[in-house]
Every structure is written in structure tokens, then in C-alpha cells.
Design a protein around this motif. Sequence first.
Motif, PDB file in Angstrom:
ATOM      1  N   LEU A   1      15.713  14.975  27.407  1.00 55.23           N
ATOM      2  CA  LEU A   1      17.324  15.088  26.248  1.00 55.23           C
ATOM      3  C   LEU A   1      16.642  13.974  25.091  1.00 55.23           C
ATOM      4  O   LEU A   1      17.833  14.542  24.453  1.00 55.23           O
ATOM      5  N   SER A   2      16.519  12.528  25.454  1.00 50.46           N
ATOM      6  CA  SER A   2      17.585  11.603  24.507  1.00 50.46           C
ATOM      7  C   SER A   2      17.000  11.317  23.508  1.00 50.46           C
ATOM      8  O   SER A   2      17.449  11.137  22.096  1.00 50.46           O
TER       9      SER A   2
ATOM     10  N   LYS B   1      23.825  18.800  19.245  1.00 49.25           N
ATOM     11  CA  LYS B   1      23.744  20.116  19.408  1.00 49.25           C
ATOM     12  C   LYS B   1      22.623  20.957  20.272  1.00 49.25           C
ATOM     13  O   LYS B   1      22.790  21.538  21.377  1.00 49.25           O
ATOM     14  N   LEU B   2      21.587  19.864  19.958  1.00 48.81           N
ATOM     15  CA  LEU B   2      20.081  20.716  21.101  1.00 48.81           C
ATOM     16  C   LEU B   2      20.346  19.979  22.192  1.00 48.81           C
ATOM     17  O   LEU B   2      20.134  21.036  23.264  1.00 48.81           O
ATOM     18  N   ARG B   3      20.551  18.772  22.393  1.00 49.26           N
ATOM     19  CA  ARG B   3      20.945  18.629  23.584  1.00 49.26           C
ATOM     20  C   ARG B   3      21.895  19.470  24.381  1.00 49.26           C
ATOM     21  O   ARG B   3      21.468  19.047  25.505  1.00 49.26           O
ATOM     22  N   THR B   4      22.582  19.749  24.057  1.00 53.33           N
ATOM     23  CA  THR B   4      23.891  19.962  24.581  1.00 53.33           C
ATOM     24  C   THR B   4      23.768  21.662  24.836  1.00 53.33           C
ATOM     25  O   THR B   4      23.941  22.306  26.048  1.00 53.33           O
ATOM     26  N   HIS B   5      22.916  22.107  24.117  1.00 62.10           N
ATOM     27  CA  HIS B   5      22.178  23.583  24.448  1.00 62.10           C
ATOM     28  C   HIS B   5      21.272  24.230  25.659  1.00 62.10           C
ATOM     29  O   HIS B   5      21.234  24.656  26.111  1.00 62.10           O
TER      30      HIS B   5
ATOM     31  N   GLU C   1      20.880  25.211  29.442  1.00 59.84           N
ATOM     32  CA  GLU C   1      19.859  25.967  30.477  1.00 59.84           C
ATOM     33  C   GLU C   1      18.864  24.985  31.156  1.00 59.84           C
ATOM     34  O   GLU C   1      18.719  25.379  32.333  1.00 59.84           O
ATOM     35  N   ILE C   2      18.624  23.855  31.284  1.00 65.02           N
ATOM     36  CA  ILE C   2      18.406  22.776  32.845  1.00 65.02           C
ATOM     37  C   ILE C   2      19.141  22.895  33.883  1.00 65.02           C
ATOM     38  O   ILE C   2      18.855  23.021  34.753  1.00 65.02           O
ATOM     39  N   ALA C   3      20.669  23.243  33.718  1.00 63.01           N
ATOM     40  CA  ALA C   3      21.801  24.196  34.442  1.00 63.01           C
ATOM     41  C   ALA C   3      21.396  25.382  35.077  1.00 63.01           C
ATOM     42  O   ALA C   3      21.355  25.416  36.686  1.00 63.01           O
TER      43      ALA C   3
ATOM     44  N   HIS D   1      20.772   8.181  30.843  1.00 62.16           N
ATOM     45  CA  HIS D   1      22.080   7.313  30.422  1.00 62.16           C
ATOM     46  C   HIS D   1      23.669   8.100  29.721  1.00 62.16           C
ATOM     47  O   HIS D   1      24.664   6.773  29.405  1.00 62.16           O
ATOM     48  N   ASP D   2      23.343   8.965  29.615  1.00 60.35           N
ATOM     49  CA  ASP D   2      24.279   9.515  28.641  1.00 60.35           C
ATOM     50  C   ASP D   2      25.685  10.363  29.935  1.00 60.35           C
ATOM     51  O   ASP D   2      24.936  10.902  30.780  1.00 60.35           O
ATOM     52  N   GLN D   3      26.880   9.437  30.131  1.00 58.78           N
ATOM     53  CA  GLN D   3      27.156  10.335  30.910  1.00 58.78           C
ATOM     54  C   GLN D   3      28.104  11.812  30.772  1.00 58.78           C
ATOM     55  O   GLN D   3      27.948  12.639  32.167  1.00 58.78           O
ATOM     56  N   SER D   4      27.777  12.048  29.751  1.00 56.29           N
ATOM     57  CA  SER D   4      28.085  13.192  30.015  1.00 56.29           C
ATOM     58  C   SER D   4      26.832  14.188  30.581  1.00 56.29           C
ATOM     59  O   SER D   4      27.581  15.439  30.794  1.00 56.29           O
ATOM     60  N   GLU D   5      25.841  14.202  29.939  1.00 55.15           N
ATOM     61  CA  GLU D   5      24.661  15.034  30.962  1.00 55.15           C
ATOM     62  C   GLU D   5      24.871  14.831  32.244  1.00 55.15           C
ATOM     63  O   GLU D   5      25.099  15.688  33.641  1.00 55.15           O
ATOM     64  N   ALA D   6      25.119  13.242  32.755  1.00 57.30           N
ATOM     65  CA  ALA D   6      25.534  13.116  34.737  1.00 57.30           C
ATOM     66  C   ALA D   6      26.707  14.058  34.752  1.00 57.30           C
ATOM     67  O   ALA D   6      26.792  14.544  35.973  1.00 57.30           O
ATOM     68  N   MET D   7      27.701  14.278  34.120  1.00 61.31           N
ATOM     69  CA  MET D   7      29.116  14.660  34.561  1.00 61.31           C
ATOM     70  C   MET D   7      28.936  15.693  34.648  1.00 61.31           C
ATOM     71  O   MET D   7      29.449  17.261  35.783  1.00 61.31           O
ATOM     72  N   SER D   8      28.683  17.107  33.634  1.00 61.92           N
ATOM     73  CA  SER D   8      28.076  17.667  33.611  1.00 61.92           C
ATOM     74  C   SER D   8      26.798  18.707  34.033  1.00 61.92           C
ATOM     75  O   SER D   8      26.514  20.017  35.001  1.00 61.92           O
ATOM     76  N   LEU D   9      25.689  18.048  34.604  1.00 64.25           N
ATOM     77  CA  LEU D   9      24.854  18.699  35.823  1.00 64.25           C
ATOM     78  C   LEU D   9      24.432  17.596  37.273  1.00 64.25           C
ATOM     79  O   LEU D   9      24.114  19.175  38.044  1.00 64.25           O
TER      80      LEU D   9
END
Length: 451
Positions: free
Chosen positions: A162-163, A168-172, A176-178, A193-201
Motif C-alpha cells: 500500500l505504500s 485515504k486509499l491506504r486506510t480503505h 479490506e486486507i484485514a 515501515h508504516d506503524q499504523s498498518e502494523a498495529m492495525s493489521l
Amino acid sequence: MSRSIALRDVSKRYGRGSLAVERVSLTVEPGEFLVLLGPSGCGKSTVLRMIAGLEEITEGALYLDGEYANHVPPSERDIAMVFQSFALYPNMTGRANIGFPLKLRDPRGDHEPQVEATARMLGIEDLLDRFPGQLSGGERQRVAMGRAISRQPSVFLMDEPLSSLDSKLRTHLRAEIARLTAELGVTTVYVTHDQSEAMSLGHRVAVMRGGVLQQVSSPRDTYALPANVFVAAFIGTPRISLLQAVVHAPLGAGMWIDLGRHRLALPQPLSPDHQLLRIQQGRPVIVGLRSEAVRIAPPSQARPGEVAMTGIVEHVEYQGHEALVHVDTGSRPAVVADLESARQPAARPGRSLRRQQSGLGRLKARAVERLSGSVAVLDAPPESPQGPDAGVASERLGAVRSDLVVRTGPHVRVRVGAQIPLLVDLAQLYVFDHAGQRVSPAGDGLAPLER
């Protein structure tokens, strides 16, 4: 069907250079979603490529479902990869791209029902007859994911998929991936390298630095119980404030942490976590304070376990739902070396050296220096820089004076340059020893949240 992945003391060396990955041991359970997190150049993508068989393992062993797999060809590992660059065939429609792995496996079979089912799962039925050049970035990434899903692999490997998309599209797509991975129940290793992705997924997060695994734990434990100062600084927005300090624990008296201009007196009787600090008596330590551990309020409003400080407002970031107040308390920041910049190979003579000495090279070096910012080695505090770089160092120190970030509500009004009262919640105090390892809180892990 999902499968387990196990790495045992796996290392990767390119040529005669230094190790890109050093003795990584990691186990991924069947159906687990594991995130490899770290700054650029830390070796996380190399680990992913070794699992896929795209990189040869220099030392150590890879096991798939308990079977030694170092020399198993990539085509026989039953693994699907999703890349950052989409990697779609430009002369094929979405339908042909999704069905291509199936056609390779069975050239004469009818794969249309499986392609249609995959498209419905991703909500891209109307994109099947378009070419990649006719799709947006998010649509292309969905088609790329569809190609991986259609194979029905036992393992998904995702390398920063997603990088290259907007925020906005990354969040959406993250949501979907989750949803998809939970629905499919496929073992997934996700690099970011995005901690938001790591913590939420992730069910678990594996933090890497310089090719070395730093910590593997749940997202909650990674944030609340960082193994060392690097993990503490890398996880969390805004970044944790790290201050140099000294512990004082005289016999028969109270205990306090000396920050220079301020003292944090620990409440009596000492909590079990604070008791652990006695062994640091007289030693330099690093104190960590997250933005939620400090609030703007006078001493008269202190709650049990809070101590008072003061600071001068240097900058205010208005975020809409909150504000981040950057404060200069007169403390000396502590620094995590190479937090932002990737590990660089040895410079080659000739053109590379000239490039480093050029104006652009100096600007890039200064930018990296600013980004890696506030962390100075405890043994060598930059109090009075000398030599040819003294001007740059002085400029940096003069430009970045705040040592503490406080999170407040949007209604709080503070003026830049004003001195404000602060209350520190000592129950949320982190202390790391001189080597950067966490001393307090001790912590045995937190109860997992329902997922």
C-alpha cells in the motif's frame, strides 16, 4: 489450507559485505497475520524474499510445516506474493491477470468461475475487462491481490503493498486486507515501515533494526512494553519523548529521577516497577514519556502519582481532534542512533565520494540529521560541537529545542513562548538503562483485546 513458517538463526550476506539479516529466529503459526516492521534498509524485505525463495539463505534454516525448505524451489512452496509495484502484465486484462497463475497450473482447465469468485470477493467485477493502464492505483492493487488470492495459496507474502497509494486509499485497502485474510484464514507475512498498518493489521508485530530482530509481540505489548528504546521510539505517534536522566536512590530516603532542571520524585511506597530502578542508582538512564503521560495543569490539580514540571511552549500542532504541544523543559534529549536513516554501505571512492561532497549530498545529509533528530549518545552529549561540522550541529540544536510533546484537546489554548505548568503521570513512565534496554515497567504482557 494454511501452513506454519519457522526461521531458525537465518542470516543473509551479499558477497563479502556486512550481514543484511543477522540470526533471525521467528515462527509464524498457521493462519496468523505477522507484520515485519522497521525503517527502510532494516532487512525486513530480505526476510520476506528468503521465505519466498527469491533470496538464498546464507546461514540458518527455513521450515515450512516443520519440513526443511532452504532448497525448495519458489514454485513448489505454495506461496503467493503481493508487491508494492503491482507487477501486473500490461498487455493482459484484469481477468487475464487474475487467471494467469491458474492457467500456468492447468493450461486446459476452465478457470472462469474461480476468477469471477475472486473478483466478487474484492468487489472488482467491473474491472475484469480493463487493462492495467486503464485502472487507478487502488484498482491495480486490488487486481494484484486477486491474482494472489485466485491461486488459493497456503501463505501470503505482502511487501509494502500500500505504500505507493494515497493516505485515504491506504486506510480503505488496509481494512479490506484485514477482512480478506481473516476470511481466507491464510498465513500472512506483511512487510511495512508504516506503524499504523502494523498495529492495525497484525496479530503480532516483529520489529527489526539493522538486520536484527528487536521484538516480537502483540501490537498492544509492542506499544505498551517496548523491549528497548529503539522500539519505544519507532512505535507511537507522536514519537515518545526520550530524556537523559540519572536515578538517585539513597538508603533510608526517597527515590527520584534527576532530569537536570527538574526532579521526578517517585511516590512512596514505591511500586514494584519503581523498585526495579534501585539497581540504577547513580547511573545514567533514558526516561521515556509518551504524549498521553503528560498534561497541562497546575500543581493544585495533581492526581495521586503525578508530579509537577514546567516548560516553555516551542510549537503547537493543531490536528483538528487534538493538539500536540512541543515543550522545552530544559532537559537533555536522548537519541536513538540511525532511527530514521537506513544502514548505508561503505562509500566507494571516486564519483560516490564526489556526490557526497556536492551541495545535494550535503543537503541530504543535513535532512537525515534533522530526521534522526533528538537522540544523542549518552556517552557523548553534543554540548559544544567542534570542528568543521560545528555550524551544522549548532544550527540543529538551535532549531530543535523542544524535548517533550504533550497531547491535549483542541480546546486548549497556549501561546508560543509562554511558560506552562505540566503534570507527569509516573505510572506511565518508561525507564531504559544505559544500553537502551527497558528496566521499567517490567510487565508480563497485557491481556489481548478481542479481534
